[in-house]
Write an enzyme that holds these catalytic residues in place. Structure first.
Site, mmCIF file in Angstrom:
data_model
loop_
_atom_site.group_PDB
_atom_site.id
_atom_site.type_symbol
_atom_site.label_atom_id
_atom_site.label_comp_id
_atom_site.label_asym_id
_atom_site.label_seq_id
_atom_site.Cartn_x
_atom_site.Cartn_y
_atom_site.Cartn_z
ATOM 1 N N ASN A 64 0.860 -1.176 0.000
ATOM 2 C CA ASN A 64 0.000 0.000 0.000
ATOM 3 C C ASN A 64 0.900 1.230 0.000
ATOM 4 O OD1 ASN A 64 -2.528 -1.299 0.077
ATOM 5 N ND2 ASN A 64 -2.306 -1.670 2.266
ATOM 6 N N HIS A 112 6.539 -2.036 4.256
ATOM 7 C CA HIS A 112 6.071 -3.388 4.576
ATOM 8 C C HIS A 112 5.361 -3.998 3.392
ATOM 9 C CE1 HIS A 112 2.812 -0.602 5.688
ATOM 10 N NE2 HIS A 112 1.960 -1.578 5.388
HETATM 11 P P1 5GP Z 1 -1.017 -0.567 5.640
HETATM 12 O O1 5GP Z 1 -2.444 -0.197 5.467
HETATM 13 O O2 5GP Z 1 -0.197 0.519 6.254
HETATM 14 O O3 5GP Z 1 -0.394 -1.130 4.384
HETATM 15 O O4 5GP Z 1 -1.034 -1.811 6.607
HETATM 16 C C1 5GP Z 1 -0.674 -1.801 7.924
HETATM 17 C C2 5GP Z 1 -1.116 -3.143 8.486
HETATM 18 O O5 5GP Z 1 -0.529 -3.295 9.754
HETATM 19 C C3 5GP Z 1 -2.625 -3.270 8.658
HETATM 20 O O6 5GP Z 1 -3.097 -4.379 7.917
HETATM 21 C C4 5GP Z 1 -2.816 -3.426 10.156
HETATM 22 O O7 5GP Z 1 -3.818 -4.378 10.476
HETATM 23 C C5 5GP Z 1 -1.449 -3.905 10.621
HETATM 24 N N1 5GP Z 1 -1.100 -3.447 11.947
HETATM 25 C C6 5GP Z 1 -1.249 -2.179 12.444
HETATM 26 N N2 5GP Z 1 -0.796 -2.110 13.695
HETATM 27 C C7 5GP Z 1 -0.345 -3.361 14.016
HETATM 28 C C8 5GP Z 1 0.243 -3.915 15.196
HETATM 29 O O8 5GP Z 1 0.460 -3.262 16.219
HETATM 30 N N3 5GP Z 1 0.558 -5.242 15.152
HETATM 31 C C9 5GP Z 1 0.363 -6.011 14.051
HETATM 32 N N4 5GP Z 1 0.708 -7.314 14.113
HETATM 33 N N5 5GP Z 1 -0.189 -5.514 12.919
HETATM 34 C C10 5GP Z 1 -0.543 -4.202 12.898
#
Ligand code: 5GP
Ligand code: ZN
Length: 108
Positions: free
Chosen positions: A86, A99
């Site tokens: 993303n 990520h």
């Molecule tokens: P993004 O939308 O930034 O690509 O994705 C971030 C991802 O990180 C999301 O799918 C969210 O559920 C996950 N996420 C956010 N905070 C945490 C956390 O504290 N621990 C874990 N294991 N996943 C997280």
């Protein structure tokens, strides 16, 4: 720096870690969007794809190959999986530490 994924990488906050090596950490997404939803991060803080530079080319390649290796190890290579970066607001990006999402385990 106040970055959740740096804190996970530094073991300052817990996560369900699958595997790690010198460069990368692989853990379960806290809010899974598929039966298997993993997050693969570099241990060093890098921003999202739109902030990267030519010098990050090797790390990016290694990150994708790490996803491939993890997929093989958890047995989803044959059935398939989805890799997602993303980038920015319109993609709903929440965390600005580079990520790669790995989703698998059902027809996506
Ligand atoms: P993004 O939308 O930034 O690509 O994705 C971030 C991802 O990180 C999301 O799918 C969210 O559920 C996950 N996420 C956010 N905070 C945490 C956390 O504290 N621990 C874990 N294991 N996943 C997280
Ligand atoms: Zn970070």
């Amino acid at each position: 720096m106040d970055c959740i994924f740096c804190k996970i990488a530094n073991k300052e906050i817990p996560a369900d870690i699958l595997t790690e090596d010198e460069e990368f950490l692989v853990f379960k997404d806290i809010n899974p969007k598929a039966p298997i939803h993993l997050i693969i991060i570099p241990k060093i803080h890098l921003g999202p794809i739109n902030s990267l530079k030519d010098e990050n080319e090797k790390l990016l390649g290694s990150l994708i190959l790490k996803a491939k290796e993890v997929a093989e190890n958890i047995g989803v290579s044959e059935n398939g999986y989805r890799l997602i970066f993303n980038v920015g607001r319109d993609a709903g990006m929440e965390i600005d530490h580079l990520h790669l999402h790995l989703l698998a385990g059902s027809r996506l």
